[in-house]
Design an enzyme around this catalytic site. Structure first.
Site, PDB file in Angstrom:
ATOM      1  N   GLY A  41       1.057  -1.142   0.135  1.00 24.61           N
ATOM      2  CA  GLY A  41       0.042  -0.040  -0.028  1.00 24.61           C
ATOM      3  C   GLY A  41       0.804   1.169  -0.134  1.00 24.61           C
ATOM      4  N   LYS A  65       5.380  -0.094   8.245  1.00 20.79           N
ATOM      5  CA  LYS A  65       5.182   1.191   7.567  1.00 20.79           C
ATOM      6  C   LYS A  65       6.014   2.504   7.620  1.00 20.79           C
ATOM      7  CE  LYS A  65       1.328   4.655   7.485  1.00 20.79           C
ATOM      8  NZ  LYS A  65       0.041   5.079   8.120  1.00 20.79           N
ATOM      9  N   ASP A 164     -11.515   7.013  10.956  1.00 25.65           N
ATOM     10  CA  ASP A 164     -11.751   6.135   9.830  1.00 25.65           C
ATOM     11  C   ASP A 164     -12.310   4.772  10.061  1.00 25.65           C
ATOM     12  OD1 ASP A 164     -11.585   5.736   6.973  1.00 25.65           O
ATOM     13  OD2 ASP A 164      -9.584   5.240   6.929  1.00 25.65           O
TER      14      ASP A 164
END
Length: 458
Positions: A41, A65, A164
């Protein structure tokens, strides 16, 4: 293949068991244990990789990440980096809940920031609804709420808004019965004085609350998003197809008229466009559902919350040889095997103020001056560097060399004289301000292993 984490590497693929990138020379592992396999991603300033933990064979997969601080100036970049550090601190608190993935590690390397999280294999609510072949019943919606509300309660009790909440961020791990909340990258820790000040708009358009669209997310914004998910699961329709934008209300009752009235009232209360009309807290919602001990969390949680020790922990790329404080400027000094000194904020050690590169080889000992912003580094090969802070810049100069490695150093209590011991049992006194040796004498045959501060009078 192992994927190099250097964002500037043009050929990031590397063979198995390589420890350094064959193209750019970057160390491939974080903390000598986590390595990236392939990217999965990409965000505006970040990229996420599927990784693995080299130290275990049990659940070795993880998520890595990489975040690149941006900004037109160095100060702006550091401000962005500090925001990410605050996010990592909030993640550490969030991961105490058994239905939120663990935070496994945090690293910084050459203006890049990395966090490592537990990887979850399993389907999300989107895939689950598709595989189910039909919408949820009232009983299934109640079960979902009872399973997920304690997770939101945990975040809100620690003053964290997820921002979110959407079906793809609820995931059920393989062979488990609980829904886990993932992707906390948009969450916002609130200061104690927060009063809903406008901020950045984040979230997914179909599930975002009206006040969140104005950049003023509240705890009720997460409740709104979870309510919208429930309407989608009940009807099988996307939120945009359920909301009447002309009249500003949800049109779902006629689609599923057989929903239990108490549940229908609760769902309506969760998705009210106006915050003042909406169910405002998770505790109120849990009480309406008849959940036991809403203030303490659900009794059906799969395991007790993990213990949290509120201390900062960080794994460094190089071994730390010595740590000391520099009281005159409230700094923490770290001497590493890479031949560097990391200067960190004493009150907030996760903040690295600067990294100084030593000129002497094989550094061993580090000693701070008792009164002024100055410290000395001694070498195994017989040398000393004096580092002093002049206005806003660190300056380095060398003291007179001695023939044997320096094992210990200490300043006298008045700070005027530096005393060093070596491997041959000799003591050397320097006038560090003039970089001159005062005297050398030997009364021992073994290496000097410790020195204590004393008052010296010539």
């Amino acid at each position: 293949m192992i994927h190099c984490l250097n964002p500037n590497c043009t050929q990031p693929g590397n063979p198995e068991n390589h420890r350094f990138c064959q193209n750019c020379g970057w160390r491939l592992r974080l903390g000598d244990r986590y390595e990236a396999l392939y990217p999965i991603g990409t965000g505006r300033n970040s990229r996420t990789f599927l990784g693995r933990d080299r130290t275990t064979l049990v659940k070795p997969q993880c998520l890595i990440k990489r975040f690149t601080p941006t900004g037109a100036t160095r100060l702006a970049q550091e401000t962005t980096a500090e925001k990410f550090r605050n996010l990592v601190s909030a993640l550490a608190i969030s991961s105490q809940h058994p239905q939120i993935p663990d935070l496994l590690g945090y690293f910084e390397r050459e203006q890049q920031q990395f966090l490592v999280q537990q990887f979850l294999a399993g389907s999300d609510l989107v895939q689950f609804l598709k595989d189910k072949g039909g919408p949820f019943s009232s009983e299934e919606i109640l079960a979902l709420l009872r399973d997920t509300l304690p997770v939101l309660q945990h975040l809100h009790r620690h003053r964290i808004i997820h921002r979110d909440i959407k079906p793809s961020n609820w995931r059920r791990p393989t062979n488990q019965g609980h829904w886990w909340l993932v992707d906390l990258g948009a969450m916002k820790p609130l200061a104690a004085t927060h009063r809903g000040q406008p901020g950045t708009v984040v979230g997914s358009a179909e599930y975002i609350a009206p006040e969140q669209l104005r950049g003023a997310a509240t705890f009720a914004s997460d409740i709104y998003s979870l309510g919208v998910i429930c309407l989608q699961l009940l009807t099988g329709l996307r939120p945009f197809d359920l909301f009447d934008s002309v009249h500003g209300c949800w049109r779902w009752h006629s689609i599923v008229p057989d929903v239990d009235k108490p549940l229908a009232l609760i769902l309506d209360g969760m998705v009210q466009p106006a915050v003042s009309d909406r169910i405002g807290s998770v505790e109120t919602l849990m009480a309406a559902l008849g959940m036991a001990n809403p203030s303490l969390g659900s009794a059906s949680s799969p395991q007790p919350p993990k213990k949290w020790t509120p201390h900062w922990e960080e794994t460094f790329e190089s071994q730390i040889l010595a740590v000391t404080s520099l009281p005159s400027i409230d700094a923490l000094l770290l001497l590493t095997t890479a031949g560097t000194i990391e200067v960190r904020a004493l009150a907030k050690p996760q903040t690295c103020l600067t990294i100084l590169t030593l000129e002497i080889p094989d550094p061993l000992t580090l000693v701070p001056h008792p009164h002024v912003p100055l410290f000395v580094v001694g070498s195994r090969q017989g040398g000393c560097e004096v580092w002093s802070l002049v206005q806003t810049r660190w300056q380095c100069r060398s003291l007179s060399d001695i023939s044997h490695g320096i094992t210990q150093c200490v300043f006298t209590s008045d700070g005027e004289t530096l005393i060093g011991g070596d491997h041959q049992g000799r003591l050397c006194l320097w006038d560090w301000a003039k970089s001159k040796v005062k005297t050398v004498w030997q009364e021992h045959t073994s290496p000097i292993t410790a020195l204590e501060s004393l008052s010296w009078r010539s």
